[in-house]
Design an enzyme around this catalytic site. Structure first.
Site: not given
Length: 370
Positions: A79, A81, A116, A238, A257
């Protein structure tokens, strides 16, 4: 303000049935306990202890970060972001198109980015993260016996500029990809030594026939030791493979994804978001303002993670906060803001510009950046 909070772990299929109970001293249910969410995100807002309601009811406005305990027994999806700009544009476009927020093919659940970090607790915590130089992938592929079914991949991987086209061919199952997957799985079964081939075996056992098995060879493979941290910015592809960690992110649910999942994969949108530039493993090194205190500060203002060791807590430390915070104790017990926090317990803190920590516990504090 000190308010104790709790939550029910999410039971995603890839989660461990035992790791979170063993870490926090809570009850096992026999079902996967994949993620414990501690925040105000509407997907699973933390519950207030001793009173009705959730943290979302208590926090004025939007809490910009989400703290999680993650426990993976199997891999998560590949995935990436979006940036903040991409998230705003995508969210607006899908709203205008009338795509329901809970639709399986919805990409953008909110208008926010989702960088993240993850702090490893297990030894190891394994992950794939970011594209590696093509020369490294070619070295892995040529370390095994020649196989004509791998030729299409080697022919495409000329240099780093070929990563985008190669990835698109793989994720769309272009001509020769199914045969390539078979060849890579067979090579992985016979190979030894390189971590990339052990990752192939691991993924093939859990995701048979998935092109993500081959895509893993294009990516950095990392095994984090306890205390090491990865920072995954927008565009970084990642997947966590297995292990236990403390995850801290911007409060968003925007995930594009890219394989290793039965869920929706929007290839055109994923290609817009991905950063195809090869990069080293994105470790995040801590600041150490005092012995036993590590501060992990990424390049976004949404969140900072402070980790207080039991040795530091036993001597007493004072932390400076720039905004609201969530604290989680994972061993022993500590006193913060005049309240005791035991292993497995968490609290929301607000209007606390400084925080004194005393005790014998391990403490994780998520807060906003300065």
């Amino acid at each position: 303000m000190f308010v104790e909070i709790t939550n029910t772990p999410r039971d995603y299929a890839w989660g461990s049935t035992t790791a979170i109970p063993e870490l926090l001293g809570t009850a096992a249910t026999g079902r996967p306990q994949a993620e414990l969410w501690l925040g105000a995100h509407p997907g699973s807002p933390a519950k207030l202890v001793g009173r009705d309601g959730t943290l979302a009811d208590l926090v004025p406005g939007r809490l910009p970060f989400l703290l999680k305990v993650l426990a993976a027994a199997s891999n998560l999806s590949l995935q990436a972001h979006p940036t903040a700009e991409q998230a705003r544009a995508g969210f607006t476009a899908e709203n205008a198109a009338g795509v329901p927020l809970d639709a399986a093919d919805r990409n953008y659940k909110d208008p926010f980015h989702k960088p993240e970090l993850i702090y490893a607790l297990s030894d190891p915590l394994r992950a794939l993260c970011g594209f590696r130089p093509v020369a490294e992938t070619r070295a892995v592929l040529t370390s095994v016996a020649p196989d004509s079914r791998m030729s299409p991949l080697l022919d495409r991987l000329v240099d780093d500029s070929s990563l985008r086209a190669t990835f698109e061919w793989l994720i769309t199952r272009g001509t020769g990809v199914d045969e390539l997957i078979t060849a890579v799985v067979e090579a992985g079964a016979a190979a030894d030594g390189h971590p990339a081939w052990s990752t192939v075996r691991f993924l093939a056992d859990r995701n048979p026939r998935d092109p993500g098995i081959v895509i893993s060879l294009l990516l950095n493979t990392v095994a984090l030791a306890p205390g090491q941290v990865l920072y995954l910015p927008a565009g970084n592809i990642h997947a966590y493979l297995d292990g236990v960690g403390i995850e801290l992110m911007a409060a968003s649910d925007n995930v594009l994804r890219g394989g290793l999942t039965p869920k929706h994969v929007d290839v055109p949108e994923l290609l817009k978001v991905l950063d195809f530039r090869p990069s080293p493993v994105p470790y995040l090194e801590p600041e150490r303002p005092q012995p036993g205190v590590d501060v992990f500060r990424p390049d976004v203002p949404d969140f900072v993670l402070t980790v207080v060791s039991p040795d530091a807590a036993s001597s007493g430390v004072t932390l400076t906060l720039s905004g609201p915070a969530i604290a989680l104790c994972t061993s022993g017990a500590v006193t913060i803001a005049g309240h005791e926090l035991e292993r497995g317990h968490a609290a929301y803190l607000a209007d606390e510009p400084s925080l004194t920590v005393v005790g014998d516990g391990m403490l994780f504090v998520a807060s906003t950046g300065s």
